[in-house]
Design a protein around this motif. Sequence first.
Motif, short mmCIF file in Angstrom:
data_model
loop_
_atom_site.label_atom_id
_atom_site.label_comp_id
_atom_site.label_asym_id
_atom_site.label_seq_id
_atom_site.Cartn_x
_atom_site.Cartn_y
_atom_site.Cartn_z
N ASN A 80 -14.40 0.48 21.99
CA ASN A 80 -14.69 2.19 21.56
C ASN A 80 -14.14 2.41 20.42
N HIS A 81 -13.06 1.96 19.89
CA HIS A 81 -12.66 2.15 18.70
C HIS A 81 -12.05 0.79 17.95
N ILE A 82 -12.40 0.55 16.56
CA ILE A 82 -12.23 -0.63 15.86
C ILE A 82 -11.11 -0.22 14.57
N VAL A 83 -10.01 -1.17 14.45
CA VAL A 83 -9.05 -0.68 13.47
C VAL A 83 -8.98 -1.85 12.53
N LEU A 84 -9.22 -1.83 11.55
CA LEU A 84 -9.20 -3.06 10.54
C LEU A 84 -8.07 -3.09 9.55
N PHE A 85 -7.08 -3.98 9.76
CA PHE A 85 -5.90 -3.83 8.73
C PHE A 85 -6.22 -5.03 7.66
N LYS A 125 -19.54 3.80 18.43
CA LYS A 125 -17.93 3.52 18.35
C LYS A 125 -17.49 4.14 17.14
N SER A 126 -16.11 4.34 16.91
CA SER A 126 -15.39 4.70 15.81
C SER A 126 -14.57 3.70 15.15
N ALA A 127 -13.97 4.08 14.08
CA ALA A 127 -13.32 2.87 13.54
C ALA A 127 -12.29 3.68 12.36
N ARG A 128 -11.38 2.74 11.95
CA ARG A 128 -10.40 3.14 10.95
C ARG A 128 -10.07 1.94 10.14
N ILE A 129 -10.02 2.09 8.91
CA ILE A 129 -9.84 1.02 7.97
C ILE A 129 -8.41 1.27 7.31
N VAL A 130 -7.40 0.32 7.64
CA VAL A 130 -6.11 0.51 7.09
C VAL A 130 -5.99 -0.43 5.82
N SER A 163 -19.22 5.75 13.62
CA SER A 163 -18.79 6.87 12.99
C SER A 163 -18.09 7.79 14.09
N PRO A 164 -16.90 8.46 13.45
CA PRO A 164 -16.67 8.36 12.11
C PRO A 164 -15.86 7.13 11.89
N VAL A 165 -15.78 6.81 10.61
CA VAL A 165 -14.73 5.94 10.01
C VAL A 165 -13.93 6.28 9.09
N HIS A 166 -12.63 6.29 9.57
CA HIS A 166 -11.46 7.04 8.78
C HIS A 166 -10.90 5.60 8.14
N THR A 167 -10.21 6.40 7.08
CA THR A 167 -9.29 5.47 6.11
C THR A 167 -8.01 5.78 5.81
N SER A 168 -7.10 4.72 5.90
CA SER A 168 -5.67 4.93 4.98
C SER A 168 -5.52 4.04 3.96
N THR A 169 -4.74 4.58 3.16
CA THR A 169 -4.60 3.74 1.99
C THR A 169 -2.97 3.60 1.86
N ILE A 170 -2.43 2.59 1.96
CA ILE A 170 -1.00 2.11 1.90
C ILE A 170 -0.61 1.37 0.80
N GLY A 171 0.49 1.85 0.07
CA GLY A 171 1.05 1.14 -1.11
C GLY A 171 1.98 0.15 -0.46
N HIS A 172 2.31 -0.62 -1.47
CA HIS A 172 3.21 -2.08 -0.99
C HIS A 172 4.45 -1.68 -0.40
#
Length: 196
Positions: A80-85, A125-130, A163-172
Amino acid sequence: MDRGTHMKQLLILNADLEKSESTRFLIDAYVNGAVKSGAIVKEIAIVDLIFNSNKQFINRQAADLEPDLQKSFDAIKRANHIVLFCPVYVDVIPAKVKGFFDRLFLPDSVFTFQRQSFNNNFSGKSARIVSILDQATFEDWKQNRKTTYLSIKRTTFENCRISPVHTSTIGHLLSLENDYSKKWLRKMEKFGTDLI
């Protein structure tokens, strides 16, 4: 009510080819939240898969999927939900990671042959990209707010109707014990609980 028929299926795609501690830290936080909410979790580490990154077409027909890719495709269909790290080093996506998406997320119009039903319309399906950036890339991102995950978001996930595809941008994450890391730990666990 049969709780089993309504349990959410979460798929974690670990695109860290080095399986670094910081990526594991973030994945574990997300999974912890998802499990608390009753989700069924499956994780795929792309580095462990055996497939040809460049084998897309044979005589203008999409190539058959190797067993590892077929299992990954089946997992995507169930989720249902996909998260890409996805760690990003010097603003590039590793070739094996790019190959994974090239093979499984091609446009629907490609799949017109009869011998294999390969429908990659992933609507519903929904997703998040980390996106986990190294120090130099993070400094650049703070200036222009662009990074390579946008190509996965737009031309890959959204093109396949996710949809939706959420995003998170994480520094080192210089340390897993500092305030910045702990902040993201809490955020990932909350995202996991809410499956967003």
